[in-house]
Design an enzyme around this catalytic site. Structure first.
Site, mmCIF file in Angstrom:
data_model
loop_
_atom_site.group_PDB
_atom_site.id
_atom_site.type_symbol
_atom_site.label_atom_id
_atom_site.label_comp_id
_atom_site.label_asym_id
_atom_site.label_seq_id
_atom_site.Cartn_x
_atom_site.Cartn_y
_atom_site.Cartn_z
ATOM 1 N N TRP A 10 0.827 -1.201 0.000
ATOM 2 C CA TRP A 10 0.000 0.000 0.000
ATOM 3 C C TRP A 10 0.867 1.258 0.000
ATOM 4 C CZ3 TRP A 10 -3.650 2.283 -1.908
ATOM 5 C CH2 TRP A 10 -4.502 3.216 -1.283
ATOM 6 N N GLY A 131 -10.517 4.278 2.451
ATOM 7 C CA GLY A 131 -11.471 4.017 1.382
ATOM 8 C C GLY A 131 -11.152 2.727 0.649
ATOM 9 N N ALA A 135 -4.057 -2.109 -3.248
ATOM 10 C CA ALA A 135 -2.782 -1.533 -3.642
ATOM 11 C C ALA A 135 -2.421 -1.860 -5.086
ATOM 12 C CB ALA A 135 -1.681 -2.040 -2.699
ATOM 13 N N LYS A 186 -13.645 -2.851 9.392
ATOM 14 C CA LYS A 186 -13.925 -3.647 8.182
ATOM 15 C C LYS A 186 -12.961 -4.820 8.052
ATOM 16 C CE LYS A 186 -10.326 -1.994 5.642
ATOM 17 N NZ LYS A 186 -9.359 -2.725 4.794
#
Length: 326
Positions: A10, A131, A135, A186
């Site tokens: 990322w 959001g 990646a 999440k």
């Protein structure tokens, strides 16, 4: 020059995106990765054969980044961020600003990283980036929409030039606590969805876990003062849907392996990269208990990972809960 702290998948993807408009200094702790980026313009361990632009310079020297960069983008595992912030404070100089793309909370104190940054630095310019964003897709310049959140709109806007260009669209948000909570929560729900898939359950079960997971996330978030709208946006339902439905998600894959009967240690080895949700579940359970909020999915994932509860029993516990209104 922009400093990106973290050379994993990322961090590298964000560095590649930022490099379309700014020179980047990319910090990593692994000498082999840094040498590979500088010498071959690739980092096979994280991004395969994707080529890093020439205006990205990698380094293992954190002070070098702090000395040369006014804006720092944090993209390290959550367990490492406090130590990095403490080190940066030692090098502190006027004019530094921070945007945090690490998804998680401080492990020991359960603090949000925006709170920690406020405590460590005097009146810092800071924001949170989150959001639905794999990646590999960002690194390959595929269309992506993200959220930048800050209590101060001016702070959020100061980071727009780094991200709002080419294939990436940015939406501003004034709820950094909600955005950070959603980005953390999440991961736990994605593990639950992966466990469900590993057990051989279908799309119905996954949809139920995502929907009820969103309800849990929202209940906990609003108890902390977050906005309901945040959980209905990109950082909430958007990131949750992405992470809990694709094998591209390391949290989902980790859950799948657990559901298929692997031990936690075997699942970590198979995924190879950091599985944030395995730590996040501890934070979310602690927050729920502190706030007096019922979090059934989080509690069952916690029992699976921390108390070795068989996954099929955890799913039975969720199904056998007494009927109630949504």
């Amino acid at each position: 020059m922009i400093g990106v702290i973290g050379s994993g998948s990322w961090g590298s993807a964000l560095a590649i995106h930022i490099a379309k408009c700014q020179d980047v200094m990319l910090w990593g702790f692994n000498n082999e990765d840094v040498e590979s980026i500088n010498n071959t313009r690739t980092n096979p361990r994280y991004l395969g054969d994707i080529v890093y632009p020439e205006n990205i310079t990698a380094t293992t020297q954190l002070k070098e980044v702090v000395d040369q960069c006014d804006q720092l983008v944090f993209v390290v595992p959550s367990f490492a961020l406090q130590g990095i912030l403490n080190e940066i404070k030692e090098y502190q100089r006027p004019g530094l600003s921070f945007i945090n793309a690490t998804k998680g909370l401080e492990h020991d104190s359960n603090r949000f990283f925006s709170t920690l940054i406020d405590e460590l630095f005097d009146y810092p310019v800071q924001a949170v980036l989150s959001g639905p964003s794999f990646a590999s897709e960002v690194a390959r310049h595929l269309p992506t929409a993200i959220t930048i959140a800050s209590k101060n709109e001016r702070d959020a806007k100061s980071f727009l030039p780094l991200f709002h260009h080419h294939h990436m669209r940015v939406y501003l948000n004034s709820d950094p606590i909600g955005v950070q909570l959603a980005g953390t929560y999440k991961n736990v729900i994605a593990i639950a969805a992966g466990i469900s898939a590993g057990l051989g359950f279908g799309c119905n079960a996954r949809a139920a876990l995502i929907t009820r997971g969103l309800a849990e996330m929202t209940r906990l978030g609003t108890s902390l003062g977050a906005s309901v709208e945040t959980f209905l946006g990109l950082a909430g339902v958007g990131d949750l849907t992405l992470t809990a439905t694709s094998t591209e998600s390391r949290n989902y894959r980790f859950g799948q392996f657990i559901g298929q009967g692997l031990t936690k240690e075997e699942a970590f080895e198979k995924v190879f990269q950091v599985v944030e949700g395995a730590n996040n579940v501890i934070n979310m359970k602690m927050l729920g208990e502190a706030q007096g909020i019922e979090l059934p999915i989080v509690n069952e994932v916690y029992k699976i990972l921390m108390e070795n509860l068989p996954p099929h029993l955890a799913m039975s516990h969720l199904l056998e809960r007494s009927a109630k209104s949504e």
